[in-house]
Every structure is written in structure tokens, then in C-alpha cells.
Design a protein around this motif. Structure first.
Motif, PDB file in Angstrom:
ATOM      1  N   ASP A 122       0.818  -1.225   0.000  1.00 10.13           N
ATOM      2  CA  ASP A 122       0.000   0.000   0.000  1.00 10.13           C
ATOM      3  C   ASP A 122       0.848   1.270   0.000  1.00 10.13           C
ATOM      4  N   LEU A 123       2.153   1.139   0.022  1.00  7.69           N
ATOM      5  CA  LEU A 123       3.010   2.324   0.083  1.00  7.69           C
ATOM      6  C   LEU A 123       2.879   3.129  -1.204  1.00  7.69           C
ATOM      7  N   PRO A 124       2.816   4.467  -1.095  1.00 10.48           N
ATOM      8  CA  PRO A 124       2.402   5.288  -2.248  1.00 10.48           C
ATOM      9  C   PRO A 124       3.492   5.598  -3.265  1.00 10.48           C
ATOM     10  N   ALA A 125       4.749   5.524  -2.897  1.00 10.89           N
ATOM     11  CA  ALA A 125       5.819   5.990  -3.782  1.00 10.89           C
ATOM     12  C   ALA A 125       6.691   4.831  -4.235  1.00 10.89           C
ATOM     13  N   GLU A 126       7.467   5.085  -5.302  1.00 12.39           N
ATOM     14  CA  GLU A 126       8.401   4.063  -5.781  1.00 12.39           C
ATOM     15  C   GLU A 126       9.498   3.806  -4.755  1.00 12.39           C
ATOM     16  N   MET A 127       9.908   4.856  -4.057  1.00 13.10           N
ATOM     17  CA  MET A 127      10.932   4.711  -3.025  1.00 13.10           C
ATOM     18  C   MET A 127      10.269   4.139  -1.776  1.00 13.10           C
ATOM     19  N   LYS A 128      10.679   2.954  -1.369  1.00 15.35           N
ATOM     20  CA  LYS A 128      10.038   2.292  -0.245  1.00 15.35           C
ATOM     21  C   LYS A 128      11.025   1.974   0.884  1.00 15.35           C
ATOM     22  N   ASN A 129      12.275   2.409   0.730  1.00 15.31           N
ATOM     23  CA  ASN A 129      13.306   2.194   1.746  1.00 15.31           C
ATOM     24  C   ASN A 129      13.837   3.527   2.244  1.00 15.31           C
ATOM     25  N   TYR A 130      14.473   3.495   3.385  1.00 17.62           N
ATOM     26  CA  TYR A 130      15.099   4.692   3.945  1.00 17.62           C
ATOM     27  C   TYR A 130      16.348   4.261   4.708  1.00 17.62           C
ATOM     28  N   GLY A 131      17.102   5.210   5.209  1.00 21.43           N
ATOM     29  CA  GLY A 131      18.290   4.911   6.004  1.00 21.43           C
ATOM     30  C   GLY A 131      19.154   6.147   6.147  1.00 21.43           C
ATOM     31  N   LEU A 132      19.940   6.196   7.198  1.00 17.80           N
ATOM     32  CA  LEU A 132      20.795   7.360   7.452  1.00 17.80           C
ATOM     33  C   LEU A 132      21.834   7.543   6.353  1.00 17.80           C
ATOM     34  N   GLU A 133      22.515   6.465   6.006  1.00 20.58           N
ATOM     35  CA  GLU A 133      23.550   6.527   4.973  1.00 20.58           C
ATOM     36  C   GLU A 133      23.248   5.557   3.842  1.00 20.58           C
TER      37      GLU A 133
END
Length: 799
Positions: free
Chosen positions: A89-100
């Protein structure tokens, strides 16, 4: 009186220190202090919004598994439930995150990598409804083999925690389950070993520590009429959060507006994203405000912890006590996601020698990907684990040589001009020997005080208070010493800067300054220091601190002991430009009437412009009249460079800071209980901008080091990689009853490269307090004790 100001180029210029009440050098009280101790302070968990929903996170119950299926139908059918979200259900193509490294999924994508990983989100009209709905989500897991330690991570057939890595560290690590590797090679260890008369080795184990902050993760996301979102959150770095949040929401950064809310402590645990993205996703999905507040149990899974570590050290020394060489290998368990592990590796390796002169070193530090809980930033940031090991080695060497442990350290202590193992020259005072001298010279508390105090004495009044030891015949005294070195600021070529906006105007006939930064006030006292700087530089009494938000440029993270240096430096820099603009305005209005206006240096004191002789030229309010001066400027420290990936050479750090401790303990050898009676400390702070805050920071850091020495450790089951003690019932931290007397000796040896000559100070005392306590316990018991924390069974031989 004379003071030294450092220009951006680093060239000292002589100016006159302004005498303004509440300025630099005074122990002004914190504006939030009374509110916090009386329980009236508004933390992020206290926020409320009309028609607000409550968010809940469903977390994995296993550490490594394939997600076969997720059924949310029962949860969605519950009355009061507005939304249930999974990865799909995540809305954007970018589905990951992280500090570095952007390796952390917003919600688990077909696979979970650690116990407690977020899998689904629920928004409901009541927190209990949200919890019950989350419990109704059905997930079918197929468990996968676990990676839990170095052996299982680096085996030839090891499962890969992250397959297909393409981050910028992947190309230089020998195995995909290694996040980052940093060697440091200097001199020739094999040749130096031949000069050694004694060689000592040690294997050390450092446990996983929790930040244990007062306020659990919490925040409020409010959807905006423009399709954006306003997020009110407790964090350590607003702009870093922003850069991670906006892409996964599919929004431009200007549509994600962030405001800092009340922070109940941080210590590194709020550098990473926790509930921020989840609250925003639910708010945008429901078009209603959504609040998420973790309970204490969930908080243990909602933030990173201090890296547990295995450290192998070898040191050599000549018979007259001079160090010949050092060889070490440091293995940090980074857990399932990278977080700040690469930077922690850099710190651990570059500071692994400690504050000593050594020309021949062979160092390797790595961080592993495992299925254990993710680890990242915590006060001391890699240097804590190294200090625990190298200080134990110093005691071993001194004992083998028959030398006093303090004198042995002083003989090898670094000083200004010392070349670090990375090749960097220490270009500011490094009073390591003096710090050790001061803690050793302090009088010792009397032994067996419960006897000397007399019958009926209140033991609560004695040093060490009511901590967990008896007053029996088996109680023995131990004294131990340690000293540590910590870097200040972001390192290894990171573009470290901070921004400050300062507005000077007249309100009700009085000049008033407003300071606006994005600095996260997490308890370090920046809100006090910024006002002190503005009073000093602008000569005004009234200073307003604007709430921190992303409507001003980044202030960087409240970490790395950098905020007073960096954001304080930005406030100082901007105030200096505001002052020059004010004086130029005054020259235009008054210069033709008084020759003193031609002076290059005029002072601002008590709301007036004065000459260095004290002659009043004008009121600041009269110069400004209906005008205002409003500037926003960036401030950068001197540049650093990345460490060479083969040799570790490079000027990777901005500044170094030092602290020493002497621990006095009483150990009940029959019951295995430890009472820390005193933890005396000495630290060089460069310049104490607010002595009350300085002492508080040193005592707080010392207490956190005490905790990891004798009680704090997150226990992870090696067979299941599940956390066994996620509560303050089972994860113990020092209380006021465990806290010893902590006398503080403050040195002020200015760093000519830093604003006001100051040094970042919040982390250094956390380093050396732990090994000092361990050294004291070893001295009392004669045991080797190479693991933290020390538990009773280690002292009674019942392991």
C-alpha cells in the motif's frame, strides 16, 4: 578582559568580551528545567489534535523469515478502524530509507530480518482499538536460517542478510554480510614487536546497551490542505528525517513540514527514523491527524541500540614502560540494517589506540549484518567499546611491568603535536597526563564508611547511597583508573554545517533578539547556550528562542558532541554579522556627529553601543527604530577527509576531547554485589559556556558509563535472535540510589580552532567511566573480568 575569537579561517583575532547579564560563561538556568522536574513540560507524547486517530505498528514475532501471506480483513472489519497498510500500500516508488544506506524498508517486503520489524500499520479512533486490530492481522511466516554472530555471518555458506547489495561500501568489504571495514596501518608492527620486553593480549566482550531515554518514540502527523503533511515529532535531526520521509511519501520536501516537539532524551536513539514515516502514511491515507506513541516494550524495538562488540587486542611495551606497538581487531554487530554502522566503524578504528602515543599499529574494525536488533548511534559512538578494551590492556601492561597504572598511562600519554594512528596531528591541547594527575590526587573516600559513620547513621547520606551491596565482612575496596579520547563533530569528509537565523528588532521600546535554528534540544542545553551567545554578541538582555523546525536551514544532528560547537558557532557567526549590520546602520545615522563611530571595534552592552572605554554612543533601540535586522547564515568547521580504505590514513576528525575517571568501589565477594562509591572525573572542555550545564553533562555521561559497567545489557537469545528483556523490569539502569558521588574537575584549555575555544563534551565521560569501574572491581577481586556488564555470578565463580 581579553578573549580570543576564531575567524572562519581559523586565525585568532583579539576582541573584547562583552559583559552582559546571562551571557557566555555564566551558569544561567534552563527555561525548561522547572517544567520538567515538576512534570509540566509538554513532551511529544502529550500532543493532541481534534478528530485525531491513533496509529499502531504490527511487528514481526520472528527474527528471520519469509512472509508467505498477510490477511488484514479482520482488522479492517473492526468498528473504529480507518486504515490498515502493508508494504503493497506504500504510495511511492521509493520504499526504503536509512541514514547513509537506504536498506531499511518502511514496512517488511516479503521478508523480515529481525525480531520486532514493522510489518503493518493500523489507524483507529482509539489506541486500544488500534492495538486489538493489529492483533487480528494474520501473518504466515516461513522461518529462515539465522545469522547471529561473526561465525554464522562469514561462513562460506552463510545466508545473506541483504542480497544484491549495491551501496557504496559493498565494493570494499570481503563479504556481503560486512557492512563496512576500516583498517588502519601505520609503521611496522612486526618490527616493533621485536623491541617489546612484554606483550599482553586480551579478548573483550561489550554488551548491547539501550539508550533508555525517558520519553518513548512519539509524534503527531497532520495532513495539510495542499496535499502535504505537518509532522510534530521528537527527533535528533529534523532535516535528516525530512530527507528520508519525503521520498517514501512521494512528496517534495517543501510539503513535509517538520517541527520539533518535546524530547524526553535521545543519546543517539532518535537519529534513526522510528514512527515518523508511519504516522505520515496513516495521516495521508485517512486525511486525519494521526498520533503514534510507543509503549516502553515497543520502544525497545523501535530504535537502534549500542553495538555489542568483540575486541581482540595485543600491546607491547619496553621494560621502562614505553609502548612499542598495538594490534587489534574490533567486530561490531550492526544487526539487520546499516543505520550508522559505517561511521561507528570509522570511530572505533581511528580511536582504538586511545589517548596514547603509538607509531606502530595494525587495526581492523568491521560491522556485521546479522539478524539481531539493528544497532547504530549511542553516546560515545564506537569509541566506548574501544576504550573498554584498550584501558584494560593498559592495566595489564602496568601490572606485568610492576608499574603504577596511572604513571604508566602518563608515560605514554599523547599531547598537543602527537600524530594519531591516522596520521592526523593533534593541533590543540591534549592534557591527558594532567587529567590523570588530577583524578589521582583527589582524596579517597574513607573505607567501610558504615562503620566510621557511627551507630544509627543514615546510609543514604554516604557516598554510593543505597546501591546493591551489603555491609558484611566480605566487602573489599577497589580503586581503578581510566582515560579516553573522543572525536567531536561529523568526520571523514562529511559536509558538516549548521544554520542560524538571528533577528534583532525593537519591541515595546527594547531591543530583542530572536534566534531560530533547527537544533534538536534533547536535554543538552542548547536553548540556554544560544541565548547566552546572543546576549554576549549583541549586548541585549531579551532573547527569544524560536521553536526548531524545517523552515530554517539544517542544524545537523544533536549528536557527536557537535551542537555547541556547530550550531552555537552558527549563532555566534550570525550574531557577529547582525552586529556589524547594526553598527553600520549606526554609523550612517550617527557617524557625522561623533568621531568614535569611526572606530573599527565598537561594543554592544546592555542595549547600547559603547566604545572600548565605556562611552555610550547610542541606544540600540534608537538605531533600529522601526527597522529590523534579520540574517540567516551557515557555519562550517574546518574540512575533514575520508580515511583511506587500505591504510586508514587521513585527517578524518575535527576536534578531540578527553576525560579521565577514578572509580572507587566496594565489592561483596560473597554475594557478588558491587557498590560504586565514587566516580571522580576530570575533563578539558576548552571553554565552559555554562558551567552548570557542563557539570550536568559530565555527571550524566559518567552515570551512563556506570550503567553498562555493572547492569545494562539487552539480552538477545542466540538461538532465536529474539530480545529477552525489553522492559525496565528486566533491563536495569542506574537510579539515584545506584549513583555514586561524582566530583567533577573542569579544565579550560582553549582550542584555537573552535568558537570561544570550546570543546564538545557530552560523550567523553561515557567512555572512561566504564573501564574505570571495571578496573576498580578487578583490583578488589583479582579477577580478569573482560566482559560488560559485570554480573554477580562473574564475581562469585558461579558462571
Amino acid at each position: 578582559m581579553a578573549n580570543t575569537r576564531t575567524t572562519p579561517s581559523g586565525t585568532p583575532t583579539n576582541v573584547t568580551q562583552k559583559h552582559t547579564r546571562g551571557g557566555i560563561g555564566e551558569s544561567t538556568l534552563r527555561p525548561d528545567g522547572t517544567l520538567k522536574v515538576t512534570g509540566e513540560f509538554a513532551y511529544s507524547s502529550d500532543m493532541w489534535h481534534e478528530d485525531m486517530l491513533w496509529g499502531q505498528t504490527l511487528r514481526s514475532t520472528v527474527a528471520h523469515a519469509e512472509i508467505v501471506s498477510i490477511d488484514v480483513s479482520e482488522a479492517l472489519a473492526m468498528p473504529g478502524v480507518y486504515s490498515v497498510l502493508t508494504y503493497d500500500d506504500l504510495p511511492a516508488e521509493m520504499k526504503n530509507y536509512g541514514l547513509e544506506i537506504q536498506d531499511t524498508p518502511v514496512l517488511a517486503n516479503g521478508r523480515v530480518r529481525h525480531h520486532g520489524e514493522p510489518v503493518a500499520l493500523v489507524a483507529a479512533d482509539h489506541p486500544e482499538t488500534a492495538r486489538r486490530a493489529a492483533a487480528k492481522i494474520k501473518i504466515d511466516y516461513r522461518e529462515l536460517p539465522l545469522v547471529t554472530d561473526e561465525a554464522s555471518a562469514l561462513a562460506a555458506d552463510a545466508p545473506l542478510v541483504h542480497e544484491g547489495r549495491d551501496d557504496h561500501h559493498a565494493g570494499h568489504v570481503p563479504h556481503p554480510n560486512i557492512v563496512h571495514r576500516q583498517p588502519i596501518i601505520r609503521g611496522n608492527v612486526e618490527e616493533a614487536r621485536k623491541r617489546a620486553d612484554v606483550i599482553v593480549e586480551g579478548e573483550y566482550t561489550f554488551g548491547m546497551q539501550d539508550q533508555a531515554f525517558l520519553g518513548p518514540e512519539s509524534g503527531l502527523a497532520v495532513p495539510g490542505e495542499d496535499g502535504g503533511v505537518d509532522l510534530y515529532v521528537a527527533t535528533q535531526w529534523l532535516h535528516s528525517d525530512l530527507k528520508q520521509i519525503a521520498p517514501v511519501l512521494g512528496l517534495p520536501e517543501e510539503k513535509v513540514r517538520m517541527t520539533l516537539s518535546g524530547v524526553g532524551g535521545a543519546f543517539g536513539g532518535r537519529e534513526d527514523i522510528s514512527m515518523q514515516i508511519h504516522a505520515c502514511l496513516l495521516a495521508l491515507a485517512t486525511n486525519k491527524p494521526v498520533k503514534i506513541v510507543y509503549n516502553r516494550f515497543e520502544s525497545f524495538f523501535g530504535h537502534v541500540h549500542r553495538h555489542p562488540a568483540k575486541l581482540h587486542y595485543e600491546h607491547g611495551a619496553t621494560k621502562d614502560g614505553k609502548l612499542t606497538h598495538m594490534k587489534c581487531r574490533i567486530v561490531l554487530d550492526g544487526g539487520a540494517y546499516a543505520s550508522a554502522s559505517p561511521a561507528v566503524v570509522g570511530n572505533a578504528s581511528s580511536l582504538s589506540v586511545g589517548p596514547y602515543v603509538l607509531d606502530d599499529v595494525d587495526i581492523e574494525a568491521i560491522a556485521l549484518y546479522t539478524n539481531n536488533p539493528p544497532c547504530g548511534a549511542m553516546r560515545g559512538f564506537g569509541a566506548v567499546q574501544a576504550c573498554f578494551a584498550y584501558e584494560a590492556q593498559m592495566d595489564k601492561l602496568a601490572a606485568k611491568l610492576g608499574m603504577d597504572p596511572v604513571e604508566f598511562r602518563q608515560l605514554n600519554a599523547m599531547e598537543m603535536g602527537t600524530v594519531m594512528p591516522t596520521g592526523q596531528v593533534v593541533d590543540s591541547p591534549a592534557p591527558v597526563a594532567e587529567l590523570l594527575r588530577r583524578v589521582k590526587a583527589r582524596p579517597l573516600p574513607p573505607e567501610r564508611q558504615w562503620e566510621s559513620a557511627g551507630e544509627g547513621a543514615d546510609v543514604r547520606a554516604l557516598p554510593g547511597g543505597l546501591s546493591n551491596t551489603t555491609h558484611g565482612e566480605g566487602v573489599v575496596r577497589g580503586v581503578g583508573y581510566a582515560v579516553g579520547i573522543k572525536n567531536v563533530g561529523f568526520s571523514e569528509g562529511f559536509d558538516d554545517y549548521s544554520t542560524a537565523r538571528v533577528r534583532l528588532e525593537v519591541i515595546n521600546g527594547e531591543p530583542v533578539a530572536m534566534v531560530h535554528t533547527a537544533m534538536a534540544e534533547v536535554g543538552q542545553g542548547g536553548v540556554t547556550v544560544h541565548a547566552q551567545i546572543a546576549r554576549t554578541e549583541l549586548g541585549v538582555t531579551q532573547v527569544t528562542i524560536h521553536p526548531a523546525d524545517t523552515q530554517v536551514g539544517s542544524a545537523g544532528s544533536t549528536s557527536a558532541s557537535r551542537q555547541t560547537y556547530m550550531t552555537g558557532g552558527a549563532v555566534k557567526n550570525t550574531c557577529e554579522h547582525v552586529r556589524e549590520a547594526l553598527l553600520e546602520m549606526g554609523r550612517r545615522k550617527n557617524g557625522s556627529y561623533h568621531p568614535a563611530w569611526a572606530h573599527a571595534e565598537l561594543l554592544l552592552e546592555g542595549g547600547k553601543v559603547v566604545t572600548d572605554g565605556g562611552e555610550v554612543l547610542a541606544d540600540i533601540a534608537d538605531i533600529l527604530e522601526d527597522e529590523a535586522i534579520d540574517l540567516e547564515l551557515e557555519f562550517r568547521h574546518r574540512p575533514t577527509v575520508p580515511f583511506d580504505l587500505k591504510t586508514g590514513q587521513g585527517d578524518g576528525h575535527v576536534q578531540y576531547t578527553f576525560a579521565a575517571h577514578r572509580a572507587v568501589v566496594e565489592v561483596d565477594t560473597e554475594l557478588g554485589l558491587v557498590k560504586v562509591v565514587e566516580l571522580a572525573t576530570a575533563q578539558d572542555v576548552g571553554k565552559a559556556l555554562n558551567m552548570l550545564s557542563v557539570v550536568g553533562q559530565i555527571q550524566g555521561g559518567t552515570t551512563q558509563g556506570l550503567g553498562v559497567a555493572v547492569m545494562e545489557e539487552i539480552i538477545v537469545d542466540p538461538k532465536t535472535a529474539k530480545v529477552r528483556n525489553p522492559s525496565f523490569t528486566d533491563y536495569l539502569i542506574p537510579t539515584i540510589l545506584d549513583t555514586p558521588t561524582i566530583p567533577v574537575d573542569v579544565l579550560e584549555l582553549a582550542d584555537p580552532n573552535a568558537p570561544y575555544g570550546l570543546r564538545g563534551l557530552g560523550e567523553a565521560p561515557t567512555l572512561s567511566s566504564t573501564p574505570a569501574v571495571l578496573a576498580a572491581i578487578r583490583q578488589a577481586t583479582g579477577l580478569e573480568l573482560n566482559k560488560t556488564p559485570i554480573r554477580p555470578e562473574a564475581l562469585t565463580g558461579t558462571l
